[in-house]
Design a protein around this motif. Structure first.
Motif, short mmCIF file in Angstrom:
data_model
loop_
_atom_site.label_atom_id
_atom_site.label_comp_id
_atom_site.label_asym_id
_atom_site.label_seq_id
_atom_site.Cartn_x
_atom_site.Cartn_y
_atom_site.Cartn_z
N GLN A 190 0.85 -1.20 0.00
CA GLN A 190 0.00 0.00 0.00
C GLN A 190 0.88 1.25 0.00
O GLN A 190 1.94 1.28 0.63
N TRP A 191 0.40 2.30 -0.70
CA TRP A 191 1.21 3.49 -0.93
C TRP A 191 0.49 4.74 -0.41
O TRP A 191 -0.72 4.90 -0.59
N TRP A 192 1.27 5.60 0.24
CA TRP A 192 0.79 6.91 0.69
C TRP A 192 1.87 7.96 0.39
O TRP A 192 2.98 7.61 -0.04
N TYR A 193 1.52 9.23 0.65
CA TYR A 193 2.49 10.32 0.50
C TYR A 193 3.12 10.71 1.84
O TYR A 193 4.13 11.42 1.87
N ASP A 194 2.54 10.27 2.95
CA ASP A 194 3.04 10.68 4.27
C ASP A 194 2.77 9.56 5.27
O ASP A 194 1.72 8.92 5.23
N THR A 195 3.73 9.34 6.18
CA THR A 195 3.55 8.29 7.18
C THR A 195 2.37 8.57 8.09
O THR A 195 1.75 7.64 8.62
N GLN A 196 2.05 9.87 8.28
CA GLN A 196 0.91 10.22 9.12
C GLN A 196 -0.42 9.77 8.51
O GLN A 196 -1.42 9.61 9.20
N ASP A 197 -0.42 9.57 7.18
CA ASP A 197 -1.67 9.20 6.50
C ASP A 197 -2.01 7.72 6.64
O ASP A 197 -3.13 7.31 6.36
N ILE A 198 -1.04 6.91 7.06
CA ILE A 198 -1.27 5.46 7.10
C ILE A 198 -2.44 5.11 8.00
O ILE A 198 -3.26 4.25 7.67
N ALA A 199 -2.55 5.79 9.14
CA ALA A 199 -3.58 5.44 10.11
C ALA A 199 -4.95 6.00 9.75
O ALA A 199 -5.97 5.47 10.21
N THR A 200 -4.99 7.06 8.94
CA THR A 200 -6.27 7.74 8.72
C THR A 200 -6.73 7.81 7.27
O THR A 200 -7.93 7.97 7.03
N GLU A 201 -5.82 7.71 6.32
CA GLU A 201 -6.18 7.93 4.92
C GLU A 201 -6.17 6.63 4.11
O GLU A 201 -5.42 5.70 4.40
N THR A 202 -7.02 6.61 3.09
CA THR A 202 -7.02 5.49 2.15
C THR A 202 -5.76 5.54 1.30
O THR A 202 -5.32 6.62 0.90
N PRO A 203 -5.13 4.40 1.03
CA PRO A 203 -3.91 4.42 0.22
C PRO A 203 -4.16 5.05 -1.15
O PRO A 203 -5.25 4.91 -1.72
N ILE A 204 -3.15 5.73 -1.67
CA ILE A 204 -3.28 6.31 -3.01
C ILE A 204 -3.14 5.23 -4.08
O ILE A 204 -3.54 5.42 -5.23
N PHE A 205 -2.56 4.09 -3.68
CA PHE A 205 -2.36 3.00 -4.63
C PHE A 205 -2.11 1.72 -3.87
O PHE A 205 -1.57 1.73 -2.76
N GLU A 206 -2.49 0.59 -4.45
CA GLU A 206 -2.18 -0.72 -3.91
C GLU A 206 -1.62 -1.58 -5.03
O GLU A 206 -2.23 -1.72 -6.08
N GLY A 207 -0.45 -2.15 -4.80
CA GLY A 207 0.21 -2.97 -5.81
C GLY A 207 1.72 -2.83 -5.70
O GLY A 207 2.24 -2.17 -4.81
N THR A 208 2.42 -3.45 -6.63
CA THR A 208 3.88 -3.47 -6.56
C THR A 208 4.55 -2.42 -7.44
O THR A 208 5.73 -2.12 -7.24
N GLN A 209 3.83 -1.85 -8.41
CA GLN A 209 4.43 -0.85 -9.30
C GLN A 209 3.54 0.38 -9.38
O GLN A 209 2.36 0.28 -9.74
N TYR A 210 4.12 1.52 -9.04
CA TYR A 210 3.35 2.76 -9.03
C TYR A 210 3.99 3.75 -10.00
O TYR A 210 5.17 4.08 -9.88
N THR A 211 3.19 4.21 -10.97
CA THR A 211 3.66 5.15 -12.00
C THR A 211 2.97 6.49 -11.81
O THR A 211 1.75 6.54 -11.63
N GLN A 212 3.76 7.57 -11.88
CA GLN A 212 3.20 8.90 -11.65
C GLN A 212 4.02 9.94 -12.39
O GLN A 212 5.22 9.77 -12.62
N LEU A 213 3.37 11.05 -12.77
CA LEU A 213 4.05 12.20 -13.33
C LEU A 213 4.38 13.15 -12.19
O LEU A 213 3.53 13.46 -11.37
N TYR A 214 5.63 13.61 -12.15
CA TYR A 214 6.10 14.41 -11.02
C TYR A 214 6.37 15.85 -11.43
O TYR A 214 7.08 16.11 -12.41
N THR A 215 5.81 16.76 -10.65
CA THR A 215 6.02 18.19 -10.89
C THR A 215 6.87 18.82 -9.79
O THR A 215 7.19 20.00 -9.85
N GLY A 216 7.21 18.07 -8.78
CA GLY A 216 8.03 18.56 -7.69
C GLY A 216 8.52 17.39 -6.86
O GLY A 216 8.09 16.24 -7.05
N GLU A 217 9.45 17.65 -5.95
CA GLU A 217 9.99 16.58 -5.11
C GLU A 217 8.86 15.90 -4.33
O GLU A 217 8.05 16.56 -3.70
N THR A 218 8.84 14.58 -4.37
CA THR A 218 7.74 13.81 -3.78
C THR A 218 8.29 12.63 -2.99
O THR A 218 9.20 11.93 -3.44
N THR A 219 7.74 12.42 -1.79
CA THR A 219 8.10 11.26 -0.97
C THR A 219 6.94 10.27 -0.97
O THR A 219 5.80 10.64 -0.71
#
Length: 352
Positions: A190-219
């Motif tokens: 499961q994928w999120w943008y912030d560790t704080q989101d793990i407990a409260t937010e739905t994952p942005i993605f589930e799976g082994t490969q995540y593809t995204q277009l980046y416009t700025g530094e992203t964790t």
């Protein structure tokens, strides 16, 4: 102890007497030696051991040693007077940085939290001393040891791979895997943008490969869970985004024939590591083959000329910019150079 005197035929029968003594067994009692296994919500490898699961018999306990069986320095604690009370206090905590403590209300060590580096089965040895007069120098004591097997559960491994530096507005794929595990059929990623989101937010993605277009530094924060055991691991992956060069070309753009042109290139981002001057418009597949070390192009144009600068960053972010130089070559003509008195001539100026 039963004592019997000798017997003779002429004097007296056997006399019997008894002597009794009490023996105090002061050896520690290990009946309840135990530990608490790490849980899915515990820090990786953390196992809890207790101070009071070893009981005193007929003399106080005053020293304990915890050998966790993983090659780390055994921990020692002692029972001593400190701030108006006797307390269990660490002796060599600085030699075992993977071990922390929990204290009771009096400040005495109550629980010992040891973190194992890897999963597996370890032989944990507890050694305890007891003495009736432990505060005396060279006091006699009893020492006893006991061992139990400590099981540190297997936590899923997690490896995140992908480009961690890309050009802005570019797309890249990050891959999550568990290379240390043979059977990953029960693993979820499961994928999120912030560790704080793990407990409260739905994952942005589930799976082994995540593809995204980046416009700025992203964790990205990835959590792998073994749904069969509940144990999990979380890792982060940061994608740094490099901007395309922002090229500016400056210099005189209107010159007289024969004048020298000086065109200076600057990059507002400061990310350019290679540049190349060209008089041919770049195409999508143009590459820098002869990088220039000078940001200034000096030449003498003989006609209107367009100059191009190609710039590239360390990550291969490519951009180009152009500037056009106009050449002025005035022409003066006269219709005749010899005339009679009273006649007229025509003077013509052009390209000016």
């Amino acid at each position: 102890v039963k004592l019997v005197s000798p017997r003779t035929q002429t004097t007296r029968p056997n006399c019997v007497a008894y002597i009794t003594t009490k023996i105090n067994d002061i050896r520690p009692i290990f009946d309840n030696l135990t530990y608490t296994q790490a849980t899915p919500t515990s820090p990786l490898g953390q196992t809890i051991f207790f101070v009071n699961d070893v009981q005193a018999s007929a003399a106080p306990l005053y020293w304990q040693k915890y050998d966790f069986g993983d090659g780390t320095t055994p921990l020692e604690i002692e029972y001593r007077f400190d701030v108006n009370a006797y307390k269990w206090l660490p002796i060599n905590a600085d030699q075992n940085p993977t071990t922390t403590f929990e204290y009771d209300a009096t400040g005495s060590v109550e629980r010992i939290l040891h973190t194992y580096a890897t999963h597996g089965t370890y032989t944990y040895t507890r050694t305890v001393r007891s003495s009736e007069n432990f505060e005396e120098e060279n006091a006699e004591y009893c020492e006893k040891s006991e061992t139990i097997e400590v099981i540190v559960p297997k936590v899923p491994s997690l490896l995140l791979e992908g480009d961690d530096e890309i050009c802005i507005n570019s797309e890249t794929t990050i891959t999550a895997s568990s290379p240390e595990d043979e059977n990953t059929a029960n693993f979820t990623y499961q994928w999120w943008y912030d560790t704080q989101d793990i407990a409260t937010e739905t994952p942005i993605f589930e799976g082994t490969q995540y593809t995204q277009l980046y416009t700025g530094e992203t964790t990205l924060v990835v959590k792998v869970t073994n749904t069969e055991t509940g144990f999990n691991r979380t890792e982060t992956f940061t994608v740094k985004v490099e901007p395309f060069p922002e090229i500016t070309l400056t210099g005189a753009t209107k010159l007289c024939m024969g004048e020298q042109a000086n065109i200076t290139a600057t990059d507002a981002t400061g990310a350019t590591v290679a540049m190349q001057w060209s008089f041919v418009q770049p195409t999508e597949n143009t590459v820098i083959t002869n990088p220039s070390t000078s940001p200034v192009l000096t030449f003498t144009p003989t006609s209107d000329t367009t100059v191009y600068l190609l710039a590239e960053t360390a990550q291969g972010c490519f951009a180009w910019k152009s500037i056009k130089i106009y050449i002025t070559d005035p022409v003066a003509k006269i219709s005749r150079t010899k005339i009679c008195e009273g006649e007229s001539v025509t003077l013509t100026g052009s390209s000016a």
